[in-house]
Design a protein around this motif. Structure first.
Motif, PDB file in Angstrom:
ATOM      1  N   HIS A  28       0.825  -1.210   0.000  1.00  0.00           N
ATOM      2  CA  HIS A  28       0.000   0.000   0.000  1.00  0.00           C
ATOM      3  C   HIS A  28       0.862   1.264   0.000  1.00  0.00           C
ATOM      4  O   HIS A  28       0.526   2.238  -0.671  1.00  0.00           O
ATOM      5  N   VAL A  29       1.931   1.255   0.763  1.00  0.00           N
ATOM      6  CA  VAL A  29       2.816   2.421   0.811  1.00  0.00           C
ATOM      7  C   VAL A  29       3.436   2.677  -0.560  1.00  0.00           C
ATOM      8  O   VAL A  29       3.643   3.825  -0.948  1.00  0.00           O
ATOM      9  N   ASN A  30       3.717   1.621  -1.307  1.00  0.00           N
ATOM     10  CA  ASN A  30       4.277   1.802  -2.643  1.00  0.00           C
ATOM     11  C   ASN A  30       3.314   2.508  -3.582  1.00  0.00           C
ATOM     12  O   ASN A  30       3.733   3.073  -4.582  1.00  0.00           O
ATOM     13  N   ARG A  31       2.028   2.505  -3.255  1.00  0.00           N
ATOM     14  CA  ARG A  31       1.038   3.199  -4.080  1.00  0.00           C
ATOM     15  C   ARG A  31       0.804   4.642  -3.632  1.00  0.00           C
ATOM     16  O   ARG A  31       0.020   5.353  -4.245  1.00  0.00           O
ATOM     17  N   PHE A  32       1.464   5.056  -2.558  1.00  0.00           N
ATOM     18  CA  PHE A  32       1.324   6.444  -2.099  1.00  0.00           C
ATOM     19  C   PHE A  32       1.880   7.397  -3.150  1.00  0.00           C
ATOM     20  O   PHE A  32       2.774   7.037  -3.909  1.00  0.00           O
ATOM     21  N   PRO A  33       1.388   8.624  -3.168  1.00  0.00           N
ATOM     22  CA  PRO A  33       1.994   9.632  -4.034  1.00  0.00           C
ATOM     23  C   PRO A  33       3.457   9.850  -3.645  1.00  0.00           C
ATOM     24  O   PRO A  33       3.842   9.652  -2.487  1.00  0.00           O
ATOM     25  N   ARG A  34       4.251  10.254  -4.593  1.00  0.00           N
ATOM     26  CA  ARG A  34       5.692  10.403  -4.390  1.00  0.00           C
ATOM     27  C   ARG A  34       6.017  11.323  -3.203  1.00  0.00           C
ATOM     28  O   ARG A  34       6.979  11.089  -2.475  1.00  0.00           O
ATOM     29  N   LYS A  37       5.533   9.213   0.257  1.00  0.00           N
ATOM     30  CA  LYS A  37       6.281   7.983   0.529  1.00  0.00           C
ATOM     31  C   LYS A  37       7.427   8.159   1.526  1.00  0.00           C
ATOM     32  O   LYS A  37       7.528   7.383   2.466  1.00  0.00           O
ATOM     33  N   PRO A  38       8.298   9.144   1.337  1.00  0.00           N
ATOM     34  CA  PRO A  38       9.468   9.199   2.222  1.00  0.00           C
ATOM     35  C   PRO A  38       9.125   9.432   3.687  1.00  0.00           C
ATOM     36  O   PRO A  38       9.717   8.822   4.560  1.00  0.00           O
ATOM     37  N   LEU A  39       8.167  10.280   3.972  1.00  0.00           N
ATOM     38  CA  LEU A  39       7.896  10.622   5.360  1.00  0.00           C
ATOM     39  C   LEU A  39       6.812   9.733   5.968  1.00  0.00           C
ATOM     40  O   LEU A  39       7.071   8.987   6.911  1.00  0.00           O
ATOM     41  N   LEU A  40       5.634   9.791   5.417  1.00  0.00           N
ATOM     42  CA  LEU A  40       4.511   9.034   5.967  1.00  0.00           C
ATOM     43  C   LEU A  40       4.719   7.534   5.777  1.00  0.00           C
ATOM     44  O   LEU A  40       4.490   6.741   6.696  1.00  0.00           O
ATOM     45  N   GLY A  41       5.167   7.139   4.597  1.00  0.00           N
ATOM     46  CA  GLY A  41       5.384   5.715   4.328  1.00  0.00           C
ATOM     47  C   GLY A  41       6.419   5.105   5.240  1.00  0.00           C
ATOM     48  O   GLY A  41       6.240   4.008   5.760  1.00  0.00           O
ATOM     49  N   ARG A  42       7.507   5.840   5.472  1.00  0.00           N
ATOM     50  CA  ARG A  42       8.569   5.329   6.349  1.00  0.00           C
ATOM     51  C   ARG A  42       8.052   5.149   7.772  1.00  0.00           C
ATOM     52  O   ARG A  42       8.352   4.148   8.434  1.00  0.00           O
ATOM     53  N   ASP A  43       7.261   6.103   8.257  1.00  0.00           N
ATOM     54  CA  ASP A  43       6.721   6.003   9.617  1.00  0.00           C
ATOM     55  C   ASP A  43       5.763   4.820   9.766  1.00  0.00           C
ATOM     56  O   ASP A  43       5.794   4.105  10.767  1.00  0.00           O
ATOM     57  N   ILE A  44       4.914   4.618   8.775  1.00  0.00           N
ATOM     58  CA  ILE A  44       3.964   3.500   8.824  1.00  0.00           C
ATOM     59  C   ILE A  44       4.695   2.164   8.817  1.00  0.00           C
ATOM     60  O   ILE A  44       4.414   1.274   9.627  1.00  0.00           O
ATOM     61  N   LEU A  45       5.659   2.017   7.914  1.00  0.00           N
ATOM     62  CA  LEU A  45       6.401   0.758   7.824  1.00  0.00           C
ATOM     63  C   LEU A  45       7.249   0.523   9.060  1.00  0.00           C
ATOM     64  O   LEU A  45       7.367  -0.614   9.545  1.00  0.00           O
ATOM     65  N   SER A  46       7.829   1.564   9.601  1.00  0.00           N
ATOM     66  CA  SER A  46       8.645   1.432  10.808  1.00  0.00           C
ATOM     67  C   SER A  46       7.798   0.962  11.993  1.00  0.00           C
ATOM     68  O   SER A  46       8.209   0.086  12.752  1.00  0.00           O
ATOM     69  N   ALA A  47       6.609   1.519  12.153  1.00  0.00           N
ATOM     70  CA  ALA A  47       5.720   1.114  13.244  1.00  0.00           C
ATOM     71  C   ALA A  47       5.288  -0.346  13.092  1.00  0.00           C
ATOM     72  O   ALA A  47       5.245  -1.094  14.077  1.00  0.00           O
ATOM     73  N   ALA A  48       4.986  -0.746  11.881  1.00  0.00           N
ATOM     74  CA  ALA A  48       4.585  -2.144  11.645  1.00  0.00           C
ATOM     75  C   ALA A  48       5.738  -3.103  11.923  1.00  0.00           C
ATOM     76  O   ALA A  48       5.541  -4.166  12.514  1.00  0.00           O
TER      77      ALA A  48
END
Length: 81
Positions: A28-34, A37-48
């Motif tokens: 899902h994070v890979n489908r985020f807008p560019r 991805k770096p900020l929000l995507g990293r935080d989501i993946l790190s928490a998981a």
């Protein structure tokens, strides 16, 4: 000894589900807008990932990580009781 093994086996479905969540979140994070991805995507993946590692540690399981491909950053994860 068998009671300890039974407790560890009870935790395996939870660990498996948390790993599945990490995989799904990655797609899902890979489908985020560019821009996100770096900020929000990293935080989501790190928490998981922290949740997954915490469950593995709490279940007294052994986690083995082996890098399969260096070019694509593909890892094989093995969980043992």
């Amino acid at each position: 000894m068998s009671q300890d093994k039974a407790k560890q086996d009870e935790g395996l479905p939870l660990v498996q589900r948390s790993f599945d969540l990490c995989v799904e979140l990655y797609t899902h994070v890979n489908r985020f807008p560019r821009a996100h991805k770096p900020l929000l995507g990293r935080d989501i993946l790190s928490a998981a990932q922290q949740m997954f590692v915490g469950l593995v540690k709490g279940s007294n399981l052994l986690l083995f990580v082996k890098q399969v491909s260096q070019k694509k950053r593909i890892y094989q994860i093995t969980v043992k009781c």
